[in-house]
Write an enzyme that holds these catalytic residues in place. Structure first.
Site, PDB file in Angstrom:
ATOM      1  N   ARG A   1       0.824  -1.214   0.000  1.00  0.00           N
ATOM      2  CA  ARG A   1       0.000   0.000   0.000  1.00  0.00           C
ATOM      3  C   ARG A   1       0.857   1.263   0.000  1.00  0.00           C
ATOM      4  NH1 ARG A   1      -5.091  -1.193   4.130  1.00  0.00           N
ATOM      5  NH2 ARG A   1      -5.377  -3.393   3.624  1.00  0.00           N
TER       6      ARG A   1
ATOM      7  N   GLU B   1      16.579  -7.733   5.605  1.00  0.00           N
ATOM      8  CA  GLU B   1      16.452  -8.270   4.246  1.00  0.00           C
ATOM      9  C   GLU B   1      17.101  -7.274   3.292  1.00  0.00           C
ATOM     10  OE1 GLU B   1      12.572 -10.690   3.610  1.00  0.00           O
ATOM     11  OE2 GLU B   1      11.995  -8.972   4.848  1.00  0.00           O
TER      12      GLU B   1
ATOM     13  N   TYR C   1      16.297  -2.363   0.493  1.00  0.00           N
ATOM     14  CA  TYR C   1      16.686  -0.963   0.578  1.00  0.00           C
ATOM     15  C   TYR C   1      17.457  -0.432  -0.624  1.00  0.00           C
ATOM     16  CZ  TYR C   1      14.894  -1.371   5.257  1.00  0.00           C
ATOM     17  OH  TYR C   1      14.056  -1.574   6.331  1.00  0.00           O
TER      18      TYR C   1
ATOM     19  N   PHE D   1      22.172  -1.227  15.557  1.00  0.00           N
ATOM     20  CA  PHE D   1      21.219  -0.241  16.079  1.00  0.00           C
ATOM     21  C   PHE D   1      19.851  -0.525  15.475  1.00  0.00           C
ATOM     22  CE2 PHE D   1      23.552   1.512  12.465  1.00  0.00           C
ATOM     23  CZ  PHE D   1      22.546   1.971  11.619  1.00  0.00           C
TER      24      PHE D   1
END
Length: 409
Positions: free
Chosen positions: A91, A119, A123, A409
């Protein structure tokens, strides 16, 4: 119902973090771990996507100082806590959060964004490239010995708890930050991460221990480790699990590795997430018996191409024009002339002919000096438009030490 993206209110944190926990398997974190992450959360940099009263997307950012080639600490947004509820996939929720984050980082004057990825394929489409790698290994003590440099016997060692040694270890860590690209200067509160040791995460190992290396009354190194007992029919077969090692010089570091490889009733030393050029590989007598493996760790994105390329130095003189593709952050699109050397750099818009063509993702991968532009060109991800420009830029972008992320992090 239309979803709403908004900055996180502190009163919403528990619901927001619960969505993140569910996305990562649904196993609740230990109370002390959850408490740490709440304390570290920067609420003005945290985003939630809401469908009515239900949180369906999470994303946050930490304010970091990242070491870049040349030793400078550059402000960077540490993208973290990203998730989308399984009920709300496809979406555009992730894209909307990535869009808002990068706009916010740009407005804040941060020229870099970094993240670790559960994964990795997610990105790349947002312009992040794999910029650091880490080595994992298991030293077989029954077949491997260590050869240490002269002076190692002058280092004295003392075992204590990480909490009792915190001030000394943080001082050592702070002295190492500028020496390796990819390292993070610890801001207040982040020292607590080194003490995080929930019993449920130990996988049968002991509580974490700390060994301090001392020379002449000064702490010159430390290691955090745990011992995992095991026995076979032939006898003791335990493991030393190495969490952190830091030394201010080769002798101090060698003394720590020798200690870790000589703990009683153990046969293996398990090394997790160390620099790919780490010294232990040259101390062991047979690196094959250590079964080293590599994994990408830190993904980096140039938020502002010009400012980011000016923030680092270059190990050889460079004068090159990049044709940059960046559909997600179009302000980076176009030609940029980079001129620089070991003293500094200038990068500005130009109408001159391009020497190299690449996307912002490749610039991110090469930025810290751990991935060469030549290797990216071999995969078809960088195009050379002026003969010789590829090698010139690749050499300049390199780093004498491999970049490395010291903690997640």
């Amino acid at each position: 119902m239309t979803t709403e993206l908004r900055v996180l209110d502190p009163s919403e944190w528990d619901r927001w973090y619960g969505v993140l926990e569910l996305a990562f398997g649904g196993v609740p974190e230990a109370p002390e771990e959850r408490r740490l992450w709440r304390d570290l959360t920067e609420f003005d940099r945290s985003l939630g996507v809401w469908d009515g009263e239900v949180c369906v997307g999470t994303a946050g950012a930490f304010s970091f100082l990242l070491t870049v080639p040349g030793g400078a600490s550059v402000p960077a947004g540490g993208v973290t806590m990203v998730s989308v509820a399984g009920t709300h996939r496809r979406r555009g929720i992730l894209t909307s959060m990535m869009r808002r984050q990068l706009d916010d980082l740009r407005a804040a004057g941060e020229c870099l964004a970094v993240l670790t990825a559960s994964e990795p394929e997610i990105y790349g489409r947002f312009g992040y490239g794999a910029a650091t790698y880490a080595a994992h290994a298991t030293i077989d003590r029954t077949r491997v010995r260590l050869t240490v440099p002269e002076g190692t016997d002058d280092v004295t060692l003392r075992v204590t708890s990480p909490a009792d040694a915190l001030e000394a270890t943080e001082a050592v860590y702070a002295k190492t930050v500028a020496g390796r690209p990819g390292m993070l200067a610890r801001r207040p509160g982040w020292e607590r991460q080194a003490l995080l040791d929930p019993p449920g995460d130990r996988e049968g190992a002991s509580p974490r221990l700390c060994v301090l290396a001392d020379r002449g009354g000064e702490v010159v190194g430390y290691a955090h480790y745990a011992i995992k007992p095991d026995w076979s029919f032939a006898g003791a077969d335990g493991s030393v699990v190495v969490h952190q090692v830091a030394g201010l010089d080769p002798v101090a570091e060698a003394a720590l590795w020798r200690f870790l490889c000589s703990v009683d009733l153990t046969a293996k030393v398990r090394i997790h997430s160390r620099p790919v050029d780490d010294a232990w590989q040259h101390l062991v007598t047979d690196v094959r018996r250590c079964e080293p493996t590599l994994r990408e760790v830190l993904f980096l994105r140039l938020v502002e191409v010009g400012a980011a390329l000016e923030a680092r130095t270059y190990q050889a003189p460079v004068d090159v024009v990049f044709e940059v593709e960046d559909a997600f952050c179009p302000w980076n699109e176009g030609r940029w002339r980079l001129t620089g050397d070991a003293k500094g750099a200038v990068c500005s818009r130009t109408s001159d002919p391009a020497d190299l063509s690449l996307s912002v993702r490749e610039l991110g991968a090469a930025y810290l000096g751990g991935t060469s532009l030549v290797s990216l060109a071999a995969a078809g991800r960088v195009r050379e438009l002026r003969e010789g420009a590829l090698v010139e830029a690749s050499v300049a972008f390199g780093s004498p030490v491999a970049p490395w992320l010291p903690h997640g992090f």
